[in-house]
Design a protein around this motif. Structure first.
Motif, PDB file in Angstrom:
ATOM      1  N   ASP A 103     -76.571 -48.793 -60.883  1.00  0.00           N
ATOM      2  CA  ASP A 103     -76.165 -47.415 -61.114  1.00  0.00           C
ATOM      3  C   ASP A 103     -77.360 -46.514 -60.808  1.00  0.00           C
ATOM      4  OD1 ASP A 103     -74.591 -45.668 -63.940  1.00  0.00           O
ATOM      5  OD2 ASP A 103     -75.152 -45.015 -61.931  1.00  0.00           O
ATOM      6  N   LEU A 104     -77.414 -46.006 -59.566  1.00  0.00           N
ATOM      7  CA  LEU A 104     -78.539 -45.150 -59.167  1.00  0.00           C
ATOM      8  C   LEU A 104     -78.606 -43.904 -60.035  1.00  0.00           C
ATOM      9  CD1 LEU A 104     -79.048 -44.680 -55.324  1.00  0.00           C
ATOM     10  CD2 LEU A 104     -80.654 -45.525 -57.035  1.00  0.00           C
TER      11      LEU A 104
ATOM     12  N   VAL B 180     -72.587 -58.679 -66.172  1.00  0.00           N
ATOM     13  CA  VAL B 180     -73.604 -59.684 -66.482  1.00  0.00           C
ATOM     14  C   VAL B 180     -74.074 -59.476 -67.916  1.00  0.00           C
ATOM     15  CG1 VAL B 180     -75.912 -60.535 -65.905  1.00  0.00           C
ATOM     16  CG2 VAL B 180     -74.337 -59.851 -64.088  1.00  0.00           C
ATOM     17  N   PRO B 181     -73.898 -60.466 -68.786  1.00  0.00           N
ATOM     18  CA  PRO B 181     -74.349 -60.313 -70.170  1.00  0.00           C
ATOM     19  C   PRO B 181     -75.835 -60.006 -70.248  1.00  0.00           C
ATOM     20  CG  PRO B 181     -72.980 -62.263 -69.960  1.00  0.00           C
ATOM     21  CD  PRO B 181     -73.225 -61.759 -68.578  1.00  0.00           C
ATOM     22  N   CYS B 182     -76.173 -59.166 -71.214  1.00  0.00           N
ATOM     23  CA  CYS B 182     -77.573 -58.865 -71.535  1.00  0.00           C
ATOM     24  C   CYS B 182     -78.269 -58.066 -70.437  1.00  0.00           C
ATOM     25  CB  CYS B 182     -78.394 -60.145 -71.783  1.00  0.00           C
ATOM     26  SG  CYS B 182     -77.572 -61.318 -72.862  1.00  0.00           S
ATOM     27  N   ALA B 183     -77.523 -57.511 -69.499  1.00  0.00           N
ATOM     28  CA  ALA B 183     -78.159 -56.718 -68.449  1.00  0.00           C
ATOM     29  C   ALA B 183     -78.376 -55.293 -68.948  1.00  0.00           C
ATOM     30  CB  ALA B 183     -77.280 -56.710 -67.200  1.00  0.00           C
ATOM     31  N   PRO B 184     -79.440 -54.627 -68.512  1.00  0.00           N
ATOM     32  CA  PRO B 184     -79.619 -53.222 -68.890  1.00  0.00           C
ATOM     33  C   PRO B 184     -78.507 -52.365 -68.286  1.00  0.00           C
ATOM     34  CG  PRO B 184     -81.286 -53.894 -67.295  1.00  0.00           C
ATOM     35  CD  PRO B 184     -80.532 -55.123 -67.669  1.00  0.00           C
ATOM     36  N   PRO B 185     -78.233 -51.197 -68.853  1.00  0.00           N
ATOM     37  CA  PRO B 185     -77.101 -50.375 -68.392  1.00  0.00           C
ATOM     38  C   PRO B 185     -77.146 -50.037 -66.904  1.00  0.00           C
ATOM     39  CG  PRO B 185     -77.971 -49.517 -70.460  1.00  0.00           C
ATOM     40  CD  PRO B 185     -78.904 -50.601 -70.028  1.00  0.00           C
ATOM     41  N   ALA B 186     -78.351 -49.937 -66.324  1.00  0.00           N
ATOM     42  CA  ALA B 186     -78.452 -49.573 -64.909  1.00  0.00           C
ATOM     43  C   ALA B 186     -77.951 -50.690 -63.984  1.00  0.00           C
ATOM     44  CB  ALA B 186     -79.896 -49.224 -64.555  1.00  0.00           C
ATOM     45  N   ILE B 187     -77.799 -51.882 -64.503  1.00  0.00           N
ATOM     46  CA  ILE B 187     -77.255 -52.987 -63.704  1.00  0.00           C
ATOM     47  C   ILE B 187     -75.789 -53.131 -64.083  1.00  0.00           C
ATOM     48  CG2 ILE B 187     -77.344 -55.451 -63.203  1.00  0.00           C
ATOM     49  CD1 ILE B 187     -80.334 -55.372 -63.702  1.00  0.00           C
ATOM     50  N   LEU B 188     -74.915 -52.683 -63.174  1.00  0.00           N
ATOM     51  CA  LEU B 188     -73.485 -52.673 -63.476  1.00  0.00           C
ATOM     52  C   LEU B 188     -72.884 -54.070 -63.384  1.00  0.00           C
ATOM     53  CD1 LEU B 188     -72.477 -49.408 -61.580  1.00  0.00           C
ATOM     54  CD2 LEU B 188     -72.789 -49.729 -64.038  1.00  0.00           C
ATOM     55  N   GLY B 189     -73.505 -54.939 -62.590  1.00  0.00           N
ATOM     56  CA  GLY B 189     -72.993 -56.297 -62.503  1.00  0.00           C
ATOM     57  C   GLY B 189     -73.188 -56.880 -61.134  1.00  0.00           C
ATOM     58  N   LEU B 190     -72.298 -57.799 -60.787  1.00  0.00           N
ATOM     59  CA  LEU B 190     -72.389 -58.499 -59.500  1.00  0.00           C
ATOM     60  C   LEU B 190     -71.113 -58.275 -58.710  1.00  0.00           C
ATOM     61  CD1 LEU B 190     -73.919 -61.910 -60.589  1.00  0.00           C
ATOM     62  CD2 LEU B 190     -74.901 -60.363 -58.923  1.00  0.00           C
ATOM     63  N   GLY B 191     -71.282 -57.862 -57.459  1.00  0.00           N
ATOM     64  CA  GLY B 191     -70.132 -57.722 -56.581  1.00  0.00           C
ATOM     65  C   GLY B 191     -70.164 -58.801 -55.517  1.00  0.00           C
ATOM     66  N   ARG B 192     -69.147 -58.819 -54.678  1.00  0.00           N
ATOM     67  CA  ARG B 192     -69.128 -59.774 -53.580  1.00  0.00           C
ATOM     68  C   ARG B 192     -68.997 -59.000 -52.274  1.00  0.00           C
ATOM     69  NH1 ARG B 192     -64.651 -64.412 -53.195  1.00  0.00           N
ATOM     70  NH2 ARG B 192     -65.323 -64.855 -55.308  1.00  0.00           N
ATOM     71  N   TRP B 193     -69.957 -59.190 -51.393  1.00  0.00           N
ATOM     72  CA  TRP B 193     -69.962 -58.517 -50.094  1.00  0.00           C
ATOM     73  C   TRP B 193     -70.213 -59.558 -49.030  1.00  0.00           C
ATOM     74  CZ3 TRP B 193     -74.066 -57.420 -46.532  1.00  0.00           C
ATOM     75  CH2 TRP B 193     -73.726 -56.489 -45.545  1.00  0.00           C
ATOM     76  N   GLN B 194     -69.271 -59.697 -48.112  1.00  0.00           N
ATOM     77  CA  GLN B 194     -69.356 -60.726 -47.068  1.00  0.00           C
ATOM     78  C   GLN B 194     -69.642 -62.089 -47.698  1.00  0.00           C
ATOM     79  OE1 GLN B 194     -72.064 -59.395 -44.003  1.00  0.00           O
ATOM     80  NE2 GLN B 194     -70.740 -57.689 -43.434  1.00  0.00           N
ATOM     81  N   GLU B 195     -68.948 -62.363 -48.802  1.00  0.00           N
ATOM     82  CA  GLU B 195     -69.014 -63.647 -49.515  1.00  0.00           C
ATOM     83  C   GLU B 195     -70.380 -63.905 -50.145  1.00  0.00           C
ATOM     84  OE1 GLU B 195     -66.196 -65.522 -50.082  1.00  0.00           O
ATOM     85  OE2 GLU B 195     -65.409 -63.670 -49.184  1.00  0.00           O
ATOM     86  N   GLN B 196     -71.213 -62.882 -50.219  1.00  0.00           N
ATOM     87  CA  GLN B 196     -72.512 -63.056 -50.875  1.00  0.00           C
ATOM     88  C   GLN B 196     -72.558 -62.236 -52.165  1.00  0.00           C
ATOM     89  OE1 GLN B 196     -76.041 -62.994 -48.093  1.00  0.00           O
ATOM     90  NE2 GLN B 196     -74.533 -61.944 -46.834  1.00  0.00           N
ATOM     91  N   PRO B 197     -73.296 -62.725 -53.161  1.00  0.00           N
ATOM     92  CA  PRO B 197     -73.426 -61.918 -54.376  1.00  0.00           C
ATOM     93  C   PRO B 197     -74.328 -60.717 -54.119  1.00  0.00           C
ATOM     94  CG  PRO B 197     -74.705 -63.962 -54.546  1.00  0.00           C
ATOM     95  CD  PRO B 197     -73.983 -64.021 -53.242  1.00  0.00           C
ATOM     96  N   VAL B 198     -73.939 -59.596 -54.622  1.00  0.00           N
ATOM     97  CA  VAL B 198     -74.733 -58.379 -54.471  1.00  0.00           C
ATOM     98  C   VAL B 198     -74.841 -57.717 -55.845  1.00  0.00           C
ATOM     99  CG1 VAL B 198     -72.659 -57.143 -53.709  1.00  0.00           C
ATOM    100  CG2 VAL B 198     -74.870 -56.175 -53.268  1.00  0.00           C
ATOM    101  N   THR B 199     -76.056 -57.388 -56.227  1.00  0.00           N
ATOM    102  CA  THR B 199     -76.288 -56.775 -57.532  1.00  0.00           C
ATOM    103  C   THR B 199     -75.926 -55.303 -57.464  1.00  0.00           C
ATOM    104  OG1 THR B 199     -78.127 -58.320 -57.864  1.00  0.00           O
ATOM    105  CG2 THR B 199     -77.988 -56.433 -59.360  1.00  0.00           C
ATOM    106  N   VAL B 200     -75.030 -54.889 -58.334  1.00  0.00           N
ATOM    107  CA  VAL B 200     -74.561 -53.505 -58.309  1.00  0.00           C
ATOM    108  C   VAL B 200     -75.369 -52.687 -59.313  1.00  0.00           C
ATOM    109  CG1 VAL B 200     -72.568 -51.995 -58.531  1.00  0.00           C
ATOM    110  CG2 VAL B 200     -72.256 -54.324 -57.687  1.00  0.00           C
TER     111      VAL B 200
END
Lengths: 161, 154
Positions: free
Chosen positions: A65-66, A43-63
């Protein structure tokens, strides 16, 4: 008359994340599952702790970095690890329930712990913001993570950008 | 999420899929084509056909080095001006029915980024861009010095 008593045991999911030695745990009711997310969209402009968006059971899930949230001095995670395992959780964020996923190592387990557990030392270098308690569970030092604190931490990450 | 079926231009930047509403597209140029379609800017000495330096979306979005100077040029119509951008690859214009478009998850929505929503793309997601917020981002990054080129056409 019914007796309402405190639960004798609390069920937790104990896991570890790549790059961090400490064992972590969250309440089992926050867990939705463990899955391999085939692709994480950056995801552009996201802070480093937000790795991006995944797909789980056809839903978007924010990934997320704990590891980076717990240890802000850590290096940014590699995104290209094939078949990376993720823990999928539900968290409250700004009056909505949303899905989040965090990369974890294999070997997570469901454990039971008494409501009160002996304390343990917080490992050096880790930020305490996300940690509810450092505890000794079955002889293993475990950091109990409070996901309810995640929204304010993500806001702080965003503000720093 | 807008009209029931809307036309979008799908394109790629650093391997990621993006879409832009066709209504906001002012032009596309393939690598190697002379840039004759760009209108001259107000007060500028550049006439149509002069070389322009586009804002590289790989640098803007992911801070990745500009390794694809032969990428496609996409001219976007924002609120105040036209913006000339470079993308890696452009797919054909496509319709994205409303049922294939999703709202941004709350955590991503709170980032106030230059996107309006998601669409399914292969195993992951593509991001639907908001032209006006994209323009704001470009101007902000250009002012901050993290983006080298800003080509704003009135």
């Amino acid at each position: 008359m019914s007796l309402i008593s405190a639960p004798s045991q609390v069920r937790l999911f104990r896991f570890s994340v790549p790059g961090l030695e400490a064992a972590l745990a969250i309440p089992l009711e926050q867990m939705l599952g463990v899955a391999r997310l085939p692709f994480v969209t950056r995801v552009p402009c996201a802070p480093p702790a937000i790795l991006g968006l995944g797909r789980w059971q056809e839903q978007p899930v924010t990934v997320l970095d704990l590891r980076l949230i717990l240890d802000p001095a850590a290096e940014r995670a590699r995104r290209d690890i094939p078949d990376q395992l993720h823990m999928v959780v539900k968290i409250a964020f700004k009056d909505s329930l949303c899905l989040a996923a965090c990369p974890i190592r294999p070997g997570g387990q469901i454990i039971s712990a008494p409501p009160r557990v002996p304390g343990a030392a917080l490992p050096a270098g880790l930020a305490a913001d996300l940690v509810h308690q450092a505890a000794l569970i079955d002889g293993v030092p475990t950091l109990l993570i409070d996901l309810l604190r995640l929204p304010s931490l993500l806001e702080a990450f965003r503000a720093r950008q | 999420m807008g009209e029931p079926t809307a036309g979008f231009l799908r394109f790629e930047v650093c391997g990621q899929a993006f879409a832009l509403p066709m209504a906001r597209l002012a032009g596309i140029q393939q690598p190697g084509e002379p840039q004759t379609d760009a209108p001259p800017s107000r007060g500028s000495a550049q006439a149509a056909g002069a070389h322009v330096a586009p804002t590289d979306l790989g640098k803007l979005f992911f801070d990745e080095p500009d390794e694809n100077p032969a990428g496609f040029i996409v001219v976007v119509r924002a609120e105040r001006a036209l913006y000339v951008l470079r993308a890696d690859r452009v797919r054909a214009g496509t319709h994205l029915p409303a049922e294939e478009r999703l709202n941004l998850p709350p955590i991503i929505d709170a980032l106030d980024g230059p996107f309006d929503g998601l669409f399914k793309d292969a195993d992951g997601w593509g991001l639907i861009l908001n032209a006006d917020r994209l323009a704001e981002l470009i101007r902000r990054r250009y002012t901050a010095g993290t983006v080298e080129h800003l080509y704003e056409l009135d």
